[in-house]
Scaffold this motif. Structure first.
Motif, PDB file in Angstrom:
ATOM      1  N   PRO A  27       0.815  -1.202   0.000  1.00 22.38           N
ATOM      2  CA  PRO A  27       0.000   0.000   0.000  1.00 22.38           C
ATOM      3  C   PRO A  27       0.856   1.263   0.000  1.00 22.38           C
ATOM      4  O   PRO A  27       2.007   1.244   0.436  1.00 22.38           O
ATOM      5  CB  PRO A  27      -0.819  -0.118   1.297  1.00 22.38           C
ATOM      6  N   ARG A  28       0.238   2.356  -0.498  1.00 22.14           N
ATOM      7  CA  ARG A  28       0.934   3.621  -0.647  1.00 22.14           C
ATOM      8  C   ARG A  28       1.557   4.081   0.660  1.00 22.14           C
ATOM      9  O   ARG A  28       0.934   4.061   1.711  1.00 22.14           O
ATOM     10  CB  ARG A  28      -0.060   4.681  -1.145  1.00 22.14           C
ATOM     11  N   LYS A  29       2.806   4.505   0.596  1.00 23.34           N
ATOM     12  CA  LYS A  29       3.490   4.985   1.790  1.00 23.34           C
ATOM     13  C   LYS A  29       3.085   6.418   2.065  1.00 23.34           C
ATOM     14  O   LYS A  29       2.755   7.159   1.155  1.00 23.34           O
ATOM     15  CB  LYS A  29       5.015   4.922   1.595  1.00 23.34           C
ATOM     16  N   PRO A  30       3.127   6.822   3.341  1.00 27.54           N
ATOM     17  CA  PRO A  30       2.771   8.194   3.664  1.00 27.54           C
ATOM     18  C   PRO A  30       3.796   9.171   3.118  1.00 27.54           C
ATOM     19  O   PRO A  30       4.930   8.812   2.842  1.00 27.54           O
ATOM     20  CB  PRO A  30       2.758   8.208   5.203  1.00 27.54           C
ATOM     21  N   ALA A  31       3.348  10.416   2.958  1.00 23.52           N
ATOM     22  CA  ALA A  31       4.251  11.452   2.479  1.00 23.52           C
ATOM     23  C   ALA A  31       5.398  11.646   3.460  1.00 23.52           C
ATOM     24  O   ALA A  31       5.236  11.516   4.660  1.00 23.52           O
ATOM     25  CB  ALA A  31       3.490  12.755   2.301  1.00 23.52           C
ATOM     26  N   VAL A 217      -7.892   0.843   1.396  1.00 25.45           N
ATOM     27  CA  VAL A 217      -7.970   2.277   1.645  1.00 25.45           C
ATOM     28  C   VAL A 217      -7.060   2.619   2.822  1.00 25.45           C
ATOM     29  O   VAL A 217      -6.665   1.740   3.585  1.00 25.45           O
ATOM     30  CB  VAL A 217      -9.414   2.728   1.957  1.00 25.45           C
ATOM     31  N   HIS A 218      -6.746   3.901   2.966  1.00 25.65           N
ATOM     32  CA  HIS A 218      -5.887   4.303   4.075  1.00 25.65           C
ATOM     33  C   HIS A 218      -6.628   4.150   5.394  1.00 25.65           C
ATOM     34  O   HIS A 218      -7.722   4.667   5.577  1.00 25.65           O
ATOM     35  CB  HIS A 218      -5.446   5.759   3.924  1.00 25.65           C
ATOM     36  N   GLY A 335      -8.080   8.057  -3.683  1.00 27.30           N
ATOM     37  CA  GLY A 335      -7.075   7.405  -4.514  1.00 27.30           C
ATOM     38  C   GLY A 335      -6.446   8.337  -5.530  1.00 27.30           C
ATOM     39  O   GLY A 335      -6.577   9.556  -5.483  1.00 27.30           O
ATOM     40  N   TRP A 336      -5.742   7.726  -6.489  1.00 25.56           N
ATOM     41  CA  TRP A 336      -4.981   8.490  -7.475  1.00 25.56           C
ATOM     42  C   TRP A 336      -5.883   9.305  -8.395  1.00 25.56           C
ATOM     43  O   TRP A 336      -5.493  10.362  -8.876  1.00 25.56           O
ATOM     44  CB  TRP A 336      -4.143   7.531  -8.340  1.00 25.56           C
ATOM     45  N   PHE A 437     -11.984   2.181 -14.533  1.00 22.13           N
ATOM     46  CA  PHE A 437     -12.126   0.982 -13.721  1.00 22.13           C
ATOM     47  C   PHE A 437     -11.607   1.210 -12.303  1.00 22.13           C
ATOM     48  O   PHE A 437     -12.260   0.869 -11.317  1.00 22.13           O
ATOM     49  CB  PHE A 437     -11.384  -0.181 -14.381  1.00 22.13           C
ATOM     50  N   PHE A 438     -10.415   1.795 -12.184  1.00 24.84           N
ATOM     51  CA  PHE A 438      -9.836   2.002 -10.863  1.00 24.84           C
ATOM     52  C   PHE A 438     -10.632   3.012 -10.048  1.00 24.84           C
ATOM     53  O   PHE A 438     -10.731   2.893  -8.829  1.00 24.84           O
ATOM     54  CB  PHE A 438      -8.380   2.439 -10.972  1.00 24.84           C
ATOM     55  N   SER A 439     -11.197   4.012 -10.724  1.00 20.04           N
ATOM     56  CA  SER A 439     -12.010   4.998 -10.013  1.00 20.04           C
ATOM     57  C   SER A 439     -13.262   4.344  -9.454  1.00 20.04           C
ATOM     58  O   SER A 439     -13.644   4.581  -8.304  1.00 20.04           O
ATOM     59  CB  SER A 439     -12.375   6.154 -10.944  1.00 20.04           C
ATOM     60  N   LEU A 440     -13.904   3.512 -10.266  1.00 18.71           N
ATOM     61  CA  LEU A 440     -15.099   2.815  -9.780  1.00 18.71           C
ATOM     62  C   LEU A 440     -14.725   1.826  -8.680  1.00 18.71           C
ATOM     63  O   LEU A 440     -15.455   1.666  -7.688  1.00 18.71           O
ATOM     64  CB  LEU A 440     -15.784   2.087 -10.934  1.00 18.71           C
ATOM     65  N   TYR A 441     -13.573   1.180  -8.831  1.00 14.77           N
ATOM     66  CA  TYR A 441     -13.069   0.272  -7.804  1.00 14.77           C
ATOM     67  C   TYR A 441     -12.933   0.998  -6.467  1.00 14.77           C
ATOM     68  O   TYR A 441     -13.348   0.491  -5.415  1.00 14.77           O
ATOM     69  CB  TYR A 441     -11.719  -0.283  -8.265  1.00 14.77           C
TER      70      TYR A 441
END
Length: 557
Positions: A27-31, A217-218, A335-336, A437-441
């Motif tokens: 998962p995405r690392k924090p800033a 999710v975070h 998300g992105w 797709f990723f947005s709906l995901y």
């Protein structure tokens, strides 16, 4: 060129799988954050509250009802929440979300957000004042307040008062709106005969087992400081670590998948926000405001708000406008593709309010997207139909120039030119669908409006995987990875049919890999939200219909 097009298509599909795997396992690392020097008052706060947290953990956790009955309390009640404030310490430590159940069972209890100390998962908030002068007594977790009013509702705020016996009177007025926003207005009357300086503070503390954190999710500590979003996972604060920031205004707290708590500072208020690990599985978000100088015979004040409730996106947007809270909607992990995810939510919500069922809203949304992409898909399928039509002629070229790769490529390109075929056109719809797709995901994983939303038949929760799995309807012990539901199988079948309509790769290795893709995606999506699988299934069906019509028009069998 044809082989290049197939390579692009294969790369796109592999990219999807890699992104899914990356999101799940890494998962995405924090800033990256930069610590700021600590003022003495911050150290005082940390030591004071860490000691309270440690003292509150018995060897055997008590039941919430047992702890609640030990102290006098102020009842909390509105349409969205219920619970109580412990009068000793004026601690917010019991809060239930009335509109949400823990499970789909009819007798399921309401979702618990805050819980008192000495229970299995303490989660609470406190606000007050600190002093660098050790001789000045300020309220703490053991302070017994005098209360005016015994029930906190939108119509009846409560006032707490405490005199420290040294000439200072602390007054706290707490109010609640119709949803999840509390307002804490603090004032200090100074009758000491001398000027004093106090620092307002607030904290939210909880025990959290990292094993229960989501990778979709975070989940962890979150805040906006100086207009910058900070997302810090629990594991990044292990072993007593902390992150602190200087800020003017902003908010900070804890984010779960669907629930959220945060203190919200005044936009003009300067202070220090800190995220820290204060003990085993114990985490804290706190702030210390700028000093408030109170002259003798005058009153010092400070106001802070606290959100504690569900991540209802429209409500968070309303709070953003109503109280001018910076980036409050980012409590939801969009998300992105924020620029797509949020609009998609509002479209789905509109369709849901129009139809009355989120499953049908998702299907209508899929149909609308296919309609909007119709012109692009049309050109793509036209090109693919022509390619399928000339496949026999390409095989002839391969047999004729099989040993001369350069000549084969030249003749193939010439054939495409004569027939007005663009091999790369088939990739465009796929490339466009990736962010869609990723947005709906994301929407299906973050939107509380989809949690426990039913469809038809056995689908009772569109945010959860299809429950009618192979093990359920075959009564066989099937391993978890292979145990998938009916909808993922239907999705895989439609993907296979759609694949058969496309020109087959001439390379045997590529052909074998492409043949495996429907199977791979079936099992991969088998454990995703059923709403996403239903969307993809209908999207495939509409693509098949459109592609078949174009093939018929072009005389392709």
């Amino acid at each position: 060129m044809k082989e290049e097009m197939k390579g692009i298509y294969w790369a796109v599909i592999l990219s999807i799988a890699v992104i899914f795997a990356t999101n799940y396992f890494f998962p995405r690392k924090p800033a990256v954050t930069q610590s700021v020097p600590e003022a003495p008052v911050v150290e005082n706060l940390s030591a004071k509250e860490e000691a309270q947290t440690t003292d509150s953990l018995p060897e055997t956790p008590l039941e919430i009802s047992e702890v609640i009955g030990q102290d006098a309390r102020i009842k909390i009640e509105n349409a969205a929440v219920s619970g109580s404030i412990r009068i000793k310490g004026a601690r917010f430590d019991e809060l239930l979300l009335n509109k949400y159940k823990q499970t789909l069972e009819e007798d399921s209890a309401d979702v618990e957000l805050f819980a008192p100390a000495k229970t299995a998962s303490p989660y609470y908030a406190e606000f007050g004042w600190l002093s660098q002068d050790g001789s000045i007594r300020t309220p703490n977790a053991d302070t017994l307040w005098t209360v005016k009013g015994r029930e906190l509702t939108p119509q009846t705020p409560v006032t707490l008062e405490w005199n420290n016996g040294q000439g200072l009177t602390f007054i706290r007025r707490i109010s609640l709106d119709d949803n999840y926003m509390f307002s804490i207005e603090q004032s200090v009357e100074n009758n000491t005969g001398r000027n004093i300086t106090l620092y307002p503070y607030g904290l939210i503390s909880r025990i959290h087992n990292q094993e229960t954190a989501s990778s979709v999710v975070h989940e962890g500590l979150i805040g906006v400081v100086d207009n910058n979003l900070k997302e810090i996972k629990y594991k990044d604060l292990e072993d007593g670590k902390k992150e602190d920031f200087k800020t003017t205004g902003g908010w900070a707290g804890f984010s779960d998948r669907y629930w959220f708590s945060a203190f919200v500072m005044n936009n003009a208020q300067k202070g220090t926000v800190k995220f820290s690990n204060t003990g085993k599985d114990t985490y804290q978000a706190d702030y210390v405001g700028a000093p408030v100088n109170i002259a003798s015979g005058s009153v010092g004040t400070n106001t802070v708000k606290m959100f504690a409730g569900a991540k209802e996106i429209k409500l968070l947007d309303n709070y953003t406008k109503q109280f001018n809270i910076p980036k409050f909607d980012l409590a939801v992990d969009f998300g992105w593709y924020y620029f797509l995810t949020k609009p998609f939510f509002y479209i789905l919500d509109f369709l849901y309010n129009f139809i009355g069922n989120m499953g049908w809203a998702i299907l209508l949304f899929a149909a609308l997207l296919r309609f909007l992409m119709f012109p692009i898909a049309n050109k793509s399928y036209e090109s693919m139909s022509k390619m399928k039509k000339v496949q026999p002629r390409i095989k002839e070229l391969q047999e004729r120039y099989g040993d001369d790769k350069m000549k084969l490529q030249q003749e193939t390109l010439e054939l495409y030119r004569r027939e007005k075929i663009n091999p790369a056109a088939g990739c465009l719809p796929m490339l466009i669908q990736i962010p869609v797709f990723f947005s709906l995901y994301k929407v299906l994983n973050i939107s509380i409006e989809i949690r426990h939303a039913p469809f038809i038949g056995w689908i009772k929760d569109l945010s959860a995987p299809d429950p009618l799995t192979l093990s359920v309807w075959t009564h066989l012990p099937i391993p978890g990875l292979l145990d998938i539901g009916v909808w993922p199988i239907l999705m895989g079948l439609t993907m296979w049919i759609q694949q058969k309509l496309n020109p087959a790769p001439t390379n045997k290795d590529q052909a074998r890999m492409f043949a495996m893709m429907p199977i791979i995606f079936t099992f991969m999506l088998g454990h995703f939200a059923s709403g996403l699988v239903i969307y993809w299934t209908l999207s495939n069906i509409l693509s098949i219909i459109q592609q078949k019509a174009i093939m018929k028009k072009n005389g392709v069998k």
